[in-house]
Design a protein around this motif. Structure first.
Motif, PDB file in Angstrom:
ATOM      1  N   VAL A  80      -5.735   1.632  -7.593  1.00 18.02           N
ATOM      2  CA  VAL A  80      -4.867   1.918  -6.449  1.00 18.02           C
ATOM      3  C   VAL A  80      -4.732   0.699  -5.541  1.00 18.02           C
ATOM      4  CG1 VAL A  80      -4.716   3.261  -4.301  1.00 18.02           C
ATOM      5  CG2 VAL A  80      -5.212   4.411  -6.450  1.00 18.02           C
ATOM      6  N   THR A  81      -5.806  -0.082  -5.408  1.00 15.98           N
ATOM      7  CA  THR A  81      -5.818  -1.170  -4.422  1.00 15.98           C
ATOM      8  C   THR A  81      -5.810  -2.573  -5.028  1.00 15.98           C
ATOM      9  OG1 THR A  81      -8.237  -1.011  -4.348  1.00 15.98           O
ATOM     10  CG2 THR A  81      -7.005   0.243  -2.698  1.00 15.98           C
ATOM     11  N   LYS A  84      -2.442  -4.491  -6.646  1.00 16.85           N
ATOM     12  CA  LYS A  84      -1.518  -4.860  -5.570  1.00 16.85           C
ATOM     13  C   LYS A  84      -2.043  -6.076  -4.802  1.00 16.85           C
ATOM     14  CE  LYS A  84       1.400  -4.488  -2.028  1.00 16.85           C
ATOM     15  NZ  LYS A  84       2.758  -5.079  -2.107  1.00 16.85           N
ATOM     16  N   GLU A 100       5.350   2.890  -0.170  1.00 20.86           N
ATOM     17  CA  GLU A 100       4.237   2.381  -0.976  1.00 20.86           C
ATOM     18  C   GLU A 100       2.920   2.538  -0.232  1.00 20.86           C
ATOM     19  OE1 GLU A 100       6.272  -1.194  -3.623  1.00 20.86           O
ATOM     20  OE2 GLU A 100       5.600  -1.604  -1.591  1.00 20.86           O
ATOM     21  N   CYS A 101       2.947   2.271   1.066  1.00 20.16           N
ATOM     22  CA  CYS A 101       1.753   2.401   1.901  1.00 20.16           C
ATOM     23  C   CYS A 101       1.283   3.855   1.921  1.00 20.16           C
ATOM     24  CB  CYS A 101       2.054   1.911   3.315  1.00 20.16           C
ATOM     25  SG  CYS A 101       0.615   1.844   4.410  1.00 20.16           S
ATOM     26  N   GLN A 104      -0.206   4.797  -1.518  1.00 21.27           N
ATOM     27  CA  GLN A 104      -1.534   4.198  -1.672  1.00 21.27           C
ATOM     28  C   GLN A 104      -2.564   4.966  -0.845  1.00 21.27           C
ATOM     29  OE1 GLN A 104      -2.562   0.215   0.058  1.00 21.27           O
ATOM     30  NE2 GLN A 104      -2.663  -0.435  -2.085  1.00 21.27           N
ATOM     31  N   TYR A 108      -5.811   7.048  -2.482  1.00 22.51           N
ATOM     32  CA  TYR A 108      -7.210   6.705  -2.230  1.00 22.51           C
ATOM     33  C   TYR A 108      -7.928   7.827  -1.482  1.00 22.51           C
ATOM     34  CZ  TYR A 108      -7.954   5.466   2.734  1.00 22.51           C
ATOM     35  OH  TYR A 108      -8.146   5.504   4.081  1.00 22.51           O
ATOM     36  N   PHE A 182      -5.709  -2.915   2.056  1.00 21.31           N
ATOM     37  CA  PHE A 182      -4.900  -1.782   1.611  1.00 21.31           C
ATOM     38  C   PHE A 182      -4.649  -0.865   2.801  1.00 21.31           C
ATOM     39  CE2 PHE A 182      -9.194  -0.218   1.218  1.00 21.31           C
ATOM     40  CZ  PHE A 182      -9.137   1.146   1.446  1.00 21.31           C
TER      41      PHE A 182
END
Length: 320
Positions: A80-81, A84, A100-101, A104, A108, A182
């Motif tokens: 996930v992090t 990117k 996208e933020c 993510q 998480y 992230f």
């Protein structure tokens, strides 16, 4: 030092800018290579563990079923992090769009929450195996295992579905520079220009509840386990039971220790640099350590790995 002002001025106002780890490092290229190697180790270690458990019939029991789910969560969690973050460093681009933020953040939160409850389910499994060995096949049948795993995923997703939409709907009229690698909820919340005190209190209570329930199950299970081990007459039985549980306890301490720091300590203890280091530990290092803990300290897994390696060498000899 990375110039975040340029990015804010030359990207859409809906985009955020992730400052990340590399801007804090004197050797960003070296750090990037190290994190990439750790990422590959985590992916390969967890994937190999999943394949071993799937292929070896001796590992088809509830404990290894839960370990498979833990490895799957770890693979997803680190994915996930880290990709990117590494791609941004290579491409020289630090922005992340609001959708996208949000995605993510949701992933998480869901995976982290799911892992909390899965570790509790694994502790309960060890409690039944050691304290009620004769009833273990009945109490931990396949249906019960599926129910515990499904509940872990469901309860984890509740955290994601609840916190992500609220966090992302706050107005962000200040700087859009996130001092993190992230989209972590506290780091994003600092950018909001509205009063978030009530939401932060509710989020704190939610996190405490998400930690309190699994911790209660884990501590109760291991209290009974230690009492049962103490009463065992066989030294070999005590050694085997302790070896099985110690691996799980190491994983619990690693994961819950960082979670308690992140979610339960007052804000006066937090700085962006400390938060990034702690987040680095539970998002990157824990997924790479889990398969090592469960494989190096587990005779069944090491035996299955040797069996697979021997089979591979035999196939190579026959192909020559």
């Amino acid at each position: 030092m990375y110039n975040t002002t340029w990015v804010v001025n030359h990207t859409g106002r809906s985009d955020f800018v992730l400052v990340g780890l590399f801007s804090q490092s004197k050797h960003p290229t070296l750090l990037c290579v190290v994190i990439f190697v750790v990422f590959l180790m985590a992916l390969s270690g967890n994937t190999i563990l999943i394949l071993l458990i799937h292929c070896d019939a001796h590992l088809h029991n509830p404990m290894y079923f839960f370990i498979t789910q833990l490895s799957l969560m770890d693979v997803m969690y680190i994915s996930v992090t880290v990709p990117k973050m590494l791609m941004d460093q290579v491409m020289g681009v630090k922005q992340i769009s609001a959708p996208e933020c949000g995605m993510q953040m949701f992933l998480y939160l869901t995976l982290g929450g799911s892992e909390f409850f899965l570790l509790a389910a694994m502790a309960y499994d060890r409690y039944v195996a050691i304290c009620h060995p004769l009833r273990y096949p009945i109490l931990m049948n396949h249906r019960v295992c599926l129910l515990l795993v499904s509940s872990s995923w469901l309860l984890g997703s509740v955290d994601g579905f609840m916190l992500t939409p609220i966090t992302m709907t706050f107005p962000f009229c200040r700087s859009r520079v996130i001092h993190h690698f992230f989209c972590e909820v506290p780091a994003v919340m600092k950018l909001s220009c509205s009063d978030t005190s009530l939401y932060e209190t509710l989020m704190y209570l939610c996190c405490v509840l998400m930690l309190l329930i699994p911790v209660t199950v884990i501590s109760s299970s291991y209290s009974f386990i230690l009492f049962t081990i103490h009463r065992m007459n066989s030294a070999e039985g005590r050694k085997k039971a302790f070896a099985t549980c110690s691996s799980h306890m190491m994983v619990v301490i690693l994961f819950y220790g960082t979670a308690i720091y992140n979610n339960m300590l007052p804000t006066s203890y937090h700085t962006p640099e400390k938060d990034m280091i702690v987040s680095l530990f539970y998002t990157i290092l824990t997924p790479v350590l889990n398969p090592l803990i469960y494989s190096l300290r587990n005779k069944d897994v090491t035996r299955a790995l040797k069996k697979m390696l021997n089979l591979g060498s035999v196939l190579q000899e026959t192909m020559k």
